[in-house]
Design a protein around this motif. Structure first.
Motif, PDB file in Angstrom:
ATOM      1  N   THR A 194       0.852  -1.190   0.000  1.00 12.22           N
ATOM      2  CA  THR A 194       0.000   0.000   0.000  1.00 12.22           C
ATOM      3  C   THR A 194       0.888   1.240   0.000  1.00 12.22           C
ATOM      4  OG1 THR A 194      -1.586  -1.233   1.323  1.00 12.22           O
ATOM      5  CG2 THR A 194      -1.891   1.144   1.197  1.00 12.22           C
ATOM      6  N   PRO A 195       0.632   2.176  -0.934  1.00 10.70           N
ATOM      7  CA  PRO A 195       1.450   3.398  -0.959  1.00 10.70           C
ATOM      8  C   PRO A 195       1.184   4.244   0.285  1.00 10.70           C
ATOM      9  CG  PRO A 195      -0.315   3.540  -2.582  1.00 10.70           C
ATOM     10  CD  PRO A 195      -0.366   2.166  -2.000  1.00 10.70           C
ATOM     11  N   PRO A 196       2.154   5.080   0.669  1.00 13.46           N
ATOM     12  CA  PRO A 196       1.943   5.929   1.839  1.00 13.46           C
ATOM     13  C   PRO A 196       0.743   6.849   1.629  1.00 13.46           C
ATOM     14  CG  PRO A 196       4.193   6.143   0.982  1.00 13.46           C
ATOM     15  CD  PRO A 196       3.441   5.280   0.054  1.00 13.46           C
ATOM     16  N   GLY A 197      -0.166   6.853   2.584  1.00 13.42           N
ATOM     17  CA  GLY A 197      -1.366   7.685   2.499  1.00 13.42           C
ATOM     18  C   GLY A 197      -2.451   7.102   1.621  1.00 13.42           C
ATOM     19  N   GLY A 198      -2.271   5.889   1.113  1.00 16.37           N
ATOM     20  CA  GLY A 198      -3.274   5.256   0.251  1.00 16.37           C
ATOM     21  C   GLY A 198      -3.947   4.104   0.956  1.00 16.37           C
ATOM     22  N   GLY A 199      -5.066   3.663   0.403  1.00 16.14           N
ATOM     23  CA  GLY A 199      -5.795   2.571   1.017  1.00 16.14           C
ATOM     24  C   GLY A 199      -5.855   1.337   0.140  1.00 16.14           C
ATOM     25  N   ARG A 200      -5.449   1.443  -1.098  1.00 13.38           N
ATOM     26  CA  ARG A 200      -5.545   0.336  -2.039  1.00 13.38           C
ATOM     27  C   ARG A 200      -4.173  -0.317  -2.207  1.00 13.38           C
ATOM     28  NH1 ARG A 200      -8.495   1.256  -7.636  1.00 13.38           N
ATOM     29  NH2 ARG A 200     -10.148   0.034  -6.717  1.00 13.38           N
ATOM     30  N   ALA A 201      -4.152  -1.641  -2.236  1.00 18.26           N
ATOM     31  CA  ALA A 201      -2.894  -2.384  -2.406  1.00 18.26           C
ATOM     32  C   ALA A 201      -2.598  -2.567  -3.890  1.00 18.26           C
ATOM     33  CB  ALA A 201      -2.996  -3.736  -1.717  1.00 18.26           C
ATOM     34  N   TYR A 202      -1.344  -2.398  -4.236  1.00 13.72           N
ATOM     35  CA  TYR A 202      -0.883  -2.542  -5.616  1.00 13.72           C
ATOM     36  C   TYR A 202       0.290  -3.509  -5.660  1.00 13.72           C
ATOM     37  CZ  TYR A 202      -3.415   1.807  -6.580  1.00 13.72           C
ATOM     38  OH  TYR A 202      -4.371   2.768  -6.709  1.00 13.72           O
ATOM     39  N   ARG A 203       0.488  -4.079  -6.823  1.00 18.15           N
ATOM     40  CA  ARG A 203       1.714  -4.814  -7.128  1.00 18.15           C
ATOM     41  C   ARG A 203       2.147  -4.380  -8.509  1.00 18.15           C
ATOM     42  NH1 ARG A 203       1.245 -10.704  -9.411  1.00 18.15           N
ATOM     43  NH2 ARG A 203       3.407 -10.570  -8.768  1.00 18.15           N
ATOM     44  N   ALA A 204       3.446  -4.429  -8.771  1.00 17.83           N
ATOM     45  CA  ALA A 204       3.962  -3.910 -10.037  1.00 17.83           C
ATOM     46  C   ALA A 204       4.989  -4.856 -10.636  1.00 17.83           C
ATOM     47  CB  ALA A 204       4.598  -2.541  -9.816  1.00 17.83           C
ATOM     48  N   THR A 205       5.058  -4.812 -11.954  1.00 16.26           N
ATOM     49  CA  THR A 205       6.117  -5.456 -12.710  1.00 16.26           C
ATOM     50  C   THR A 205       6.705  -4.398 -13.617  1.00 16.26           C
ATOM     51  OG1 THR A 205       4.965  -7.571 -12.670  1.00 16.26           O
ATOM     52  CG2 THR A 205       6.701  -7.308 -14.312  1.00 16.26           C
ATOM     53  N   VAL A 206       8.016  -4.197 -13.507  1.00 16.21           N
ATOM     54  CA  VAL A 206       8.713  -3.186 -14.290  1.00 16.21           C
ATOM     55  C   VAL A 206       9.662  -3.903 -15.232  1.00 16.21           C
ATOM     56  CG1 VAL A 206      10.264  -1.203 -14.187  1.00 16.21           C
ATOM     57  CG2 VAL A 206       8.580  -1.549 -12.385  1.00 16.21           C
ATOM     58  N   TYR A 207       9.650  -3.476 -16.500  1.00 18.78           N
ATOM     59  CA  TYR A 207      10.542  -4.042 -17.503  1.00 18.78           C
ATOM     60  C   TYR A 207      11.337  -2.906 -18.125  1.00 18.78           C
ATOM     61  CZ  TYR A 207      12.053  -6.336 -21.818  1.00 18.78           C
ATOM     62  OH  TYR A 207      12.796  -6.823 -22.860  1.00 18.78           O
ATOM     63  N   VAL A 208      12.648  -2.907 -17.908  1.00 17.39           N
ATOM     64  CA  VAL A 208      13.548  -1.927 -18.517  1.00 17.39           C
ATOM     65  C   VAL A 208      14.190  -2.634 -19.700  1.00 17.39           C
ATOM     66  CG1 VAL A 208      15.486  -0.374 -18.148  1.00 17.39           C
ATOM     67  CG2 VAL A 208      13.955  -0.905 -16.252  1.00 17.39           C
ATOM     68  N   SER A 209      13.840  -2.199 -20.910  1.00 13.59           N
ATOM     69  CA  SER A 209      14.208  -2.965 -22.094  1.00 13.59           C
ATOM     70  C   SER A 209      15.391  -2.430 -22.876  1.00 13.59           C
ATOM     71  CB  SER A 209      13.006  -3.043 -23.035  1.00 13.59           C
ATOM     72  OG  SER A 209      12.623  -1.745 -23.434  1.00 13.59           O
ATOM     73  N   ASP A 210      15.908  -1.268 -22.531  1.00  8.34           N
ATOM     74  CA  ASP A 210      16.931  -0.650 -23.367  1.00  8.34           C
ATOM     75  C   ASP A 210      17.898   0.134 -22.493  1.00  8.34           C
ATOM     76  OD1 ASP A 210      18.325   0.631 -25.418  1.00  8.34           O
ATOM     77  OD2 ASP A 210      16.542   1.001 -26.593  1.00  8.34           O
ATOM     78  N   PRO A 211      19.154   0.265 -22.906  1.00 10.57           N
ATOM     79  CA  PRO A 211      20.092   1.058 -22.115  1.00 10.57           C
ATOM     80  C   PRO A 211      19.899   2.568 -22.269  1.00 10.57           C
ATOM     81  CG  PRO A 211      21.247  -0.097 -23.877  1.00 10.57           C
ATOM     82  CD  PRO A 211      19.835  -0.534 -23.922  1.00 10.57           C
ATOM     83  N   ALA A 212      19.017   3.004 -23.136  1.00 12.20           N
ATOM     84  CA  ALA A 212      18.796   4.439 -23.331  1.00 12.20           C
ATOM     85  C   ALA A 212      17.862   4.986 -22.255  1.00 12.20           C
ATOM     86  CB  ALA A 212      18.182   4.692 -24.702  1.00 12.20           C
ATOM     87  N   LEU A 213      18.119   6.237 -21.860  1.00 12.34           N
ATOM     88  CA  LEU A 213      17.223   6.908 -20.916  1.00 12.34           C
ATOM     89  C   LEU A 213      16.100   7.522 -21.734  1.00 12.34           C
ATOM     90  CD1 LEU A 213      16.450   7.826 -18.128  1.00 12.34           C
ATOM     91  CD2 LEU A 213      18.035   9.722 -18.332  1.00 12.34           C
ATOM     92  N   ASP A 214      15.091   6.705 -21.972  1.00  8.85           N
ATOM     93  CA  ASP A 214      14.000   7.084 -22.852  1.00  8.85           C
ATOM     94  C   ASP A 214      12.719   6.428 -22.356  1.00  8.85           C
ATOM     95  OD1 ASP A 214      12.769   6.411 -26.038  1.00  8.85           O
ATOM     96  OD2 ASP A 214      13.332   8.430 -25.398  1.00  8.85           O
ATOM     97  N   ALA A 215      11.591   7.055 -22.633  1.00  8.46           N
ATOM     98  CA  ALA A 215      10.308   6.509 -22.181  1.00  8.46           C
ATOM     99  C   ALA A 215      10.025   5.149 -22.808  1.00  8.46           C
ATOM    100  CB  ALA A 215       9.183   7.478 -22.508  1.00  8.46           C
ATOM    101  N   ARG A 216      10.551   4.913 -24.001  1.00 13.39           N
ATOM    102  CA  ARG A 216      10.327   3.619 -24.655  1.00 13.39           C
ATOM    103  C   ARG A 216      11.074   2.489 -23.958  1.00 13.39           C
ATOM    104  NH1 ARG A 216      11.877   5.887 -30.388  1.00 13.39           N
ATOM    105  NH2 ARG A 216      13.531   6.532 -29.018  1.00 13.39           N
TER     106      ARG A 216
END
Length: 173
Positions: free
Chosen positions: A112-134
């Protein structure tokens, strides 16, 4: 002493004979060299590929491969270190379940994020060595299903903003 030297030399020749092939000497195909008429790029590329990969389609290897230059180890699974660290910092309220820097995947458990009431889980995929949104893909789940697109977009923006801050801090050093 001479007998030991002969045995050693013959043994070395036998060991090295298995390291590569000399086509044409034993298989009756004649010379190992091939000529290509000028201007025939396709045929020359085919000859080069046959020399490198052989008929099996896999690279040939010999004992001498240990002396050749290898590919940069950083290329294998290269991810942007700023996006990687920013992802871990922004999602620090979630318990980390698995981290694989070679494939660029961070998987978290429910939190649960600080100050939030809903529980989340995340999966992050960093696909490229560039600092880019893609280079960044984030998937966020709630206990009742996928999180809304605005939440995912806000988390992605927070990670990219923090990554730019980290890069800026490093460039000032």
């Amino acid at each position: 002493m001479r007998k030991a030297a002969r045995v050693g030399l013959i043994g070395a020749m036998l060991v090295l004979s298995g390291c590569g092939t000399v086509r044409g000497w034993f298989d009756g195909q004649g010379s190992d060299t091939q000529t290509v008429p000028p201007g025939n790029a396709e045929r020359s590329q085919e000859i080069i590929e046959n020399e490198l990969y052989g008929r099996e389609g896999r690279p040939r290897s010999t004992i001498w491969d240990i002396f050749r230059a290898r590919e940069d180890a950083g290329k294998v699974g290269a991810v942007n270190k700023y996006i990687w660290n920013a992802s871990l910092e922004v999602l620090d309220f979630l318990p980390v379940e698995s981290v694989d820097p070679f494939t660029g995947v961070i998987t978290t458990g429910y939190g649960t994020p600080p100050g939030g009431g809903r529980a989340y889980r995340a999966t992050v995929y960093v696909s490229d060595p560039a600092l880019d949104a893609r280079s960044l893909n984030v998937a966020i789940m709630t206990r009742s299903g996928p999180a809304d697109a605005a939440t995912v977009r806000a988390v992605e923006d927070a990670i990219l903003t923090r990554a730019r801050q980290l890069r800026g801090r490093d460039s000032k050093l």
